[in-house]
Write a protein that holds these residues in place. Sequence first.
Motif, PDB file in Angstrom:
ATOM      1  N   THR A  75      12.713  13.264 -10.241  1.00 31.23           N
ATOM      2  CA  THR A  75      12.225  12.824 -11.548  1.00 31.23           C
ATOM      3  C   THR A  75      11.392  11.556 -11.390  1.00 31.23           C
ATOM      4  OG1 THR A  75      14.210  11.498 -11.965  1.00 31.23           O
ATOM      5  CG2 THR A  75      14.237  13.774 -12.758  1.00 31.23           C
ATOM      6  N   GLY A  76      10.651  11.236 -12.436  1.00 34.17           N
ATOM      7  CA  GLY A  76       9.877  10.007 -12.486  1.00 34.17           C
ATOM      8  C   GLY A  76      10.264   9.220 -13.719  1.00 34.17           C
ATOM      9  N   GLU A  77      10.543   7.952 -13.547  1.00 40.21           N
ATOM     10  CA  GLU A  77      10.977   7.109 -14.656  1.00 40.21           C
ATOM     11  C   GLU A  77       9.790   6.759 -15.564  1.00 40.21           C
ATOM     12  OE1 GLU A  77      12.397   2.895 -13.980  1.00 40.21           O
ATOM     13  OE2 GLU A  77      14.320   3.955 -14.029  1.00 40.21           O
ATOM     14  N   GLY A  78      10.030   6.726 -16.869  1.00 41.23           N
ATOM     15  CA  GLY A  78       8.996   6.278 -17.787  1.00 41.23           C
ATOM     16  C   GLY A  78       8.215   7.414 -18.429  1.00 41.23           C
ATOM     17  N   ARG A  79       7.027   7.083 -18.923  1.00 47.85           N
ATOM     18  CA  ARG A  79       6.242   8.040 -19.697  1.00 47.85           C
ATOM     19  C   ARG A  79       5.608   9.124 -18.844  1.00 47.85           C
ATOM     20  NH1 ARG A  79       2.109   4.891 -23.451  1.00 47.85           N
ATOM     21  NH2 ARG A  79       1.690   7.068 -24.013  1.00 47.85           N
ATOM     22  N   SER A  80       5.304   8.814 -17.586  1.00 48.70           N
ATOM     23  CA  SER A  80       4.607   9.765 -16.715  1.00 48.70           C
ATOM     24  C   SER A  80       5.407  10.043 -15.455  1.00 48.70           C
ATOM     25  CB  SER A  80       3.227   9.222 -16.326  1.00 48.70           C
ATOM     26  OG  SER A  80       2.388   9.132 -17.462  1.00 48.70           O
ATOM     27  N   PHE A  81       5.322  11.262 -14.996  1.00 44.11           N
ATOM     28  CA  PHE A  81       6.013  11.652 -13.766  1.00 44.11           C
ATOM     29  C   PHE A  81       5.398  10.946 -12.560  1.00 44.11           C
ATOM     30  CE2 PHE A  81       6.014  14.686 -10.106  1.00 44.11           C
ATOM     31  CZ  PHE A  81       7.356  14.577  -9.784  1.00 44.11           C
ATOM     32  N   CYS A  82       4.105  11.124 -12.339  1.00 44.10           N
ATOM     33  CA  CYS A  82       3.405  10.471 -11.237  1.00 44.10           C
ATOM     34  C   CYS A  82       1.910  10.658 -11.417  1.00 44.10           C
ATOM     35  CB  CYS A  82       3.845  11.044  -9.889  1.00 44.10           C
ATOM     36  SG  CYS A  82       2.952  10.345  -8.479  1.00 44.10           S
ATOM     37  N   VAL A  83       1.170   9.560 -11.454  1.00 46.59           N
ATOM     38  CA  VAL A  83      -0.278   9.624 -11.700  1.00 46.59           C
ATOM     39  C   VAL A  83      -1.084   9.694 -10.412  1.00 46.59           C
ATOM     40  CG1 VAL A  83      -0.068   8.436 -13.907  1.00 46.59           C
ATOM     41  CG2 VAL A  83      -0.477   7.099 -11.825  1.00 46.59           C
ATOM     42  N   GLY A  84      -0.415   9.872  -9.277  1.00 46.13           N
ATOM     43  CA  GLY A  84      -1.135   9.991  -8.004  1.00 46.13           C
ATOM     44  C   GLY A  84      -1.088   8.710  -7.208  1.00 46.13           C
ATOM     45  N   GLY A  85      -2.062   8.542  -6.334  1.00 48.86           N
ATOM     46  CA  GLY A  85      -2.103   7.363  -5.471  1.00 48.86           C
ATOM     47  C   GLY A  85      -2.369   6.084  -6.249  1.00 48.86           C
ATOM     48  N   ASP A  86      -1.896   4.976  -5.710  1.00 53.59           N
ATOM     49  CA  ASP A  86      -2.060   3.681  -6.364  1.00 53.59           C
ATOM     50  C   ASP A  86      -3.429   3.103  -6.005  1.00 53.59           C
ATOM     51  OD1 ASP A  86      -1.957   1.121  -7.345  1.00 53.59           O
ATOM     52  OD2 ASP A  86       0.102   0.757  -6.717  1.00 53.59           O
ATOM     53  N   LEU A  87      -4.412   3.368  -6.849  1.00 54.73           N
ATOM     54  CA  LEU A  87      -5.778   2.937  -6.564  1.00 54.73           C
ATOM     55  C   LEU A  87      -5.900   1.419  -6.555  1.00 54.73           C
ATOM     56  CD1 LEU A  87      -7.891   5.548  -8.565  1.00 54.73           C
ATOM     57  CD2 LEU A  87      -7.116   5.613  -6.189  1.00 54.73           C
ATOM     58  N   ARG A  88      -5.067   0.730  -7.326  1.00 53.42           N
ATOM     59  CA  ARG A  88      -5.109  -0.739  -7.313  1.00 53.42           C
ATOM     60  C   ARG A  88      -4.740  -1.276  -5.930  1.00 53.42           C
ATOM     61  NH1 ARG A  88      -5.834  -2.982 -12.240  1.00 53.42           N
ATOM     62  NH2 ARG A  88      -5.450  -1.656 -14.063  1.00 53.42           N
ATOM     63  N   GLU A  89      -3.753  -0.661  -5.314  1.00 48.73           N
ATOM     64  CA  GLU A  89      -3.403  -1.069  -3.956  1.00 48.73           C
ATOM     65  C   GLU A  89      -4.511  -0.698  -2.979  1.00 48.73           C
ATOM     66  OE1 GLU A  89       0.594  -0.729  -1.504  1.00 48.73           O
ATOM     67  OE2 GLU A  89      -0.574   1.136  -1.301  1.00 48.73           O
ATOM     68  N   PHE A  90      -5.034   0.523  -3.103  1.00 46.87           N
ATOM     69  CA  PHE A  90      -6.064   0.980  -2.168  1.00 46.87           C
ATOM     70  C   PHE A  90      -7.307   0.103  -2.245  1.00 46.87           C
ATOM     71  CE2 PHE A  90      -4.377   5.615  -2.804  1.00 46.87           C
ATOM     72  CZ  PHE A  90      -3.171   5.241  -2.231  1.00 46.87           C
ATOM     73  N   ALA A  91      -7.631  -0.381  -3.455  1.00 46.53           N
ATOM     74  CA  ALA A  91      -8.840  -1.172  -3.649  1.00 46.53           C
ATOM     75  C   ALA A  91      -8.788  -2.522  -2.937  1.00 46.53           C
ATOM     76  CB  ALA A  91      -9.095  -1.389  -5.142  1.00 46.53           C
ATOM     77  N   ARG A  92      -7.621  -2.916  -2.465  1.00 54.71           N
ATOM     78  CA  ARG A  92      -7.506  -4.181  -1.744  1.00 54.71           C
ATOM     79  C   ARG A  92      -7.999  -4.055  -0.299  1.00 54.71           C
ATOM     80  NH1 ARG A  92      -2.141  -4.638  -4.215  1.00 54.71           N
ATOM     81  NH2 ARG A  92      -1.157  -4.443  -2.150  1.00 54.71           N
ATOM     82  N   PHE A  93      -8.287  -2.838   0.126  1.00 53.62           N
ATOM     83  CA  PHE A  93      -8.729  -2.593   1.493  1.00 53.62           C
ATOM     84  C   PHE A  93     -10.137  -2.000   1.488  1.00 53.62           C
ATOM     85  CE2 PHE A  93      -4.140  -2.185   1.274  1.00 53.62           C
ATOM     86  CZ  PHE A  93      -3.692  -2.924   2.358  1.00 53.62           C
ATOM     87  N   SER A  94     -10.804  -2.073   2.615  1.00 61.00           N
ATOM     88  CA  SER A  94     -12.113  -1.436   2.749  1.00 61.00           C
ATOM     89  C   SER A  94     -12.319  -1.040   4.203  1.00 61.00           C
ATOM     90  CB  SER A  94     -13.235  -2.376   2.293  1.00 61.00           C
ATOM     91  OG  SER A  94     -13.264  -3.543   3.099  1.00 61.00           O
ATOM     92  N   GLY A  95     -13.269  -0.152   4.419  1.00 61.61           N
ATOM     93  CA  GLY A  95     -13.631   0.253   5.773  1.00 61.61           C
ATOM     94  C   GLY A  95     -12.464   0.762   6.581  1.00 61.61           C
ATOM     95  N   GLY A  96     -12.390   0.298   7.822  1.00 65.08           N
ATOM     96  CA  GLY A  96     -11.340   0.744   8.728  1.00 65.08           C
ATOM     97  C   GLY A  96      -9.952   0.380   8.257  1.00 65.08           C
ATOM     98  N   ALA A  97      -9.833  -0.749   7.564  1.00 64.60           N
ATOM     99  CA  ALA A  97      -8.520  -1.152   7.054  1.00 64.60           C
ATOM    100  C   ALA A  97      -8.026  -0.177   5.994  1.00 64.60           C
ATOM    101  CB  ALA A  97      -8.583  -2.566   6.487  1.00 64.60           C
ATOM    102  N   LEU A  98      -8.947   0.329   5.168  1.00 67.06           N
ATOM    103  CA  LEU A  98      -8.570   1.304   4.141  1.00 67.06           C
ATOM    104  C   LEU A  98      -8.135   2.615   4.791  1.00 67.06           C
ATOM    105  CD1 LEU A  98      -8.287   2.281   1.242  1.00 67.06           C
ATOM    106  CD2 LEU A  98     -10.748   2.812   1.257  1.00 67.06           C
ATOM    107  N   GLU A  99      -8.892   3.060   5.789  1.00 61.86           N
ATOM    108  CA  GLU A  99      -8.520   4.288   6.483  1.00 61.86           C
ATOM    109  C   GLU A  99      -7.124   4.159   7.096  1.00 61.86           C
ATOM    110  OE1 GLU A  99     -11.316   5.890   9.240  1.00 61.86           O
ATOM    111  OE2 GLU A  99     -13.023   5.598   7.907  1.00 61.86           O
ATOM    112  N   LYS A 100      -6.881   3.028   7.739  1.00 57.61           N
ATOM    113  CA  LYS A 100      -5.567   2.805   8.363  1.00 57.61           C
ATOM    114  C   LYS A 100      -4.461   2.797   7.315  1.00 57.61           C
ATOM    115  CE  LYS A 100      -3.113  -0.453  11.381  1.00 57.61           C
ATOM    116  NZ  LYS A 100      -3.217  -1.731  12.133  1.00 57.61           N
TER     117      LYS A 100
END
Length: 265
Positions: A56-81
């Motif tokens: 189950t997922g707590e709250g209004r939504s089950f799961c909206v997918g990947g956390d783009l806010r976290e991903f946006a903190r990386f770029s290039g090779g660091a993002l791939e890693k």
Amino acid sequence: MDRAMTVTADIGDDGLAHVTLRRPAAGNAIDLATARGLLDAARACERASVRAVLLTGEGRSFCVGGDLREFARFSGGALEKHLLAVTDALHDALRTFAALDAPMVAAVQGAVAGAGIGLAAAADVTLAAADASFTAAYTGIGYSPDAGVTWSLPRLVGPKRALDLLLTNRRVPAAEAAAIGLVSQVVPTGRLASEAARTAGALCHGPTAAFGATRRLVAAGLTSDLTTHLDREARALAAAASSEAGREGVAAFFEKRAPDFPPGT
């Protein structure tokens, strides 16, 4: 965030594991901690030889997918890693859940997007609240899918419809999701939790080993030739029939009572 806080696995004495995504403020988006938390939960279920899993997922939504806010903190090779670390943990979790004998029930509500679809599709029984909606979302942001979505969707809804969903990212309401085979059943939003608990509880008292054999047979049957698969079915049936659970099931049938399948059988 500590991964033990993003996903919890509560395993009852009856062998029912409640696995819960606990990032409601973020729509239960999957960041690295959550992916690793899911893997920890899957391994806990494996170690405990659980009899059923309720996801189950707590709250209004089950799961909206990947956390783009976290991903946006990386770029290039660091993002791939970083993304490889996220998907390695998430995919190991999915493989571990799939290898269990215990069947999995997923209860989904609100927004289900991206990897959330992969989690919902990984369950053997997926109950959707009437307010649930499904959006692939990946290609809308220039990503390709993960979480087994390109494996599970074609098997559930067919390759043509899977590509429609993955390329257009159109929103699929719960009723359509049930009609095309993406979910098992739609239930009133207020009854989702109770219906999912009832379903998982019933499976928890079933013949776990036979459930595991059935899960593996269905998965193998999608890529097996008929002769090989029939032989596989025959061996699985013979093993199940001679097991303690098989003997109890037949005895209960002749005695006209509900079977009492012992744990681990």
